[in-house]
Design an enzyme around this catalytic site. Structure first.
Site, PDB file in Angstrom:
ATOM      1  N   CYS A   1      42.508  37.379  35.368  1.00 22.73           N
ATOM      2  CA  CYS A   1      41.591  37.169  36.494  1.00 22.73           C
ATOM      3  C   CYS A   1      40.231  37.720  36.050  1.00 22.73           C
ATOM      4  O   CYS A   1      40.128  38.345  34.993  1.00 22.73           O
ATOM      5  CB  CYS A   1      42.097  37.780  37.801  1.00 22.73           C
ATOM      6  SG  CYS A   1      42.171  39.562  37.885  1.00 22.73           S
TER       7      CYS A   1
ATOM      8  N   CYS B   1      40.778  32.037  39.905  1.00 18.55           N
ATOM      9  CA  CYS B   1      39.419  32.544  39.759  1.00 18.55           C
ATOM     10  C   CYS B   1      38.580  31.646  38.868  1.00 18.55           C
ATOM     11  O   CYS B   1      37.479  32.018  38.479  1.00 18.55           O
ATOM     12  CB  CYS B   1      39.459  33.965  39.209  1.00 18.55           C
ATOM     13  SG  CYS B   1      40.497  34.105  37.765  1.00 18.55           S
TER      14      CYS B   1
ATOM     15  N   CYS C   1      39.886  29.769  30.084  1.00 22.49           N
ATOM     16  CA  CYS C   1      40.818  30.368  29.150  1.00 22.49           C
ATOM     17  C   CYS C   1      40.927  29.448  27.946  1.00 22.49           C
ATOM     18  O   CYS C   1      41.037  28.243  28.124  1.00 22.49           O
ATOM     19  CB  CYS C   1      42.170  30.464  29.846  1.00 22.49           C
ATOM     20  SG  CYS C   1      43.066  31.931  29.465  1.00 22.49           S
TER      21      CYS C   1
END
Length: 133
Positions: free
Chosen positions: A10, A84, A88
Site C-alpha cells: 500500500c 491504493c 507495482c
C-alpha cells in the site's frame, strides 16, 4: 519445496499492508514468507491500526514501513496491492491481486476495526489457497 512468499503493498505501508502481514503471520506462522512495503512509506505504523490489531491479540509494533523495490516483487509469489492504485512492477509467473480496502489513515477506531476484519477474511482465504496449492 520452498515456502510461498507474499508481498502486501500500500502507499504508506503503515495500515492495511501492515495489518495484512500481521494477520498472515498470525494465521500461517512460518509456513509463508511475509513481506510488506509501500511506494511512499510513512515514518511509523498507524497507531490506530496498531490498537485495532492489539484488540485481537496481534502485535504489529515490531514492524517498520518499508520502501517498495523491484527485488521484493521479484522474490514474491503473490503480490497483493491494497486499493491504493500503487504501480507495482509486473513479472511473469506471479499472482497479482488488488484488495479494495478503505484507507485507515485518519479514520476512527470503528472504521479501522472494519478494515481489520475485512483483511482477516481475505487473509484466511489466501492461506487456504496457499495450503491447497
Amino acid at each position: 519445496m520452498s515456502k510461498p512468499a507474499v508481498l502486501f503493498v500500500c502507499i504508506h505501508n503503515a495500515g492495511r499492508s501492515q495489518m495484512a502481514a500481521g494477520w498472515l503471520r498470525h494465521l500461517a506462522g512460518d509456513t509463508v514468507e511475509i513481506r510488506s512495503a509501500g511506494s511512499e512509506p510513512a515514518d511509523q505504523i498507524n497507531p490506530v491500526a496498531i490498537e485495532a490489531m492489539r484488540e485481537v491479540g496481534i502485535d504489529i509494533t515490531g514492524s517498520t514501513p518499508q520502501l517498495l523495490d523491484t527485488q521484493a516483487v521479484r522474490d514474491s509469489d503473490v503480490v497483493i496491492t491494497m486499493g491504493c492504485g500503487d504501480a507495482c512492477p509486473i513479472f511473469p509467473g506471479k499472482r497479482y491481486e488488488d484488495w479494495e480496502l478503505t484507507d485507515p489513515a485518519g479514520q476512527p477506531i470503528d472504521v479501522v476495526r472494519e478494515v481489520r476484519d475485512d483483511i482477516r477474511d481475505r487473509v484466511e482465504k489466501l492461506v487456504a489457497e496457499l495450503q491447497a496449492a
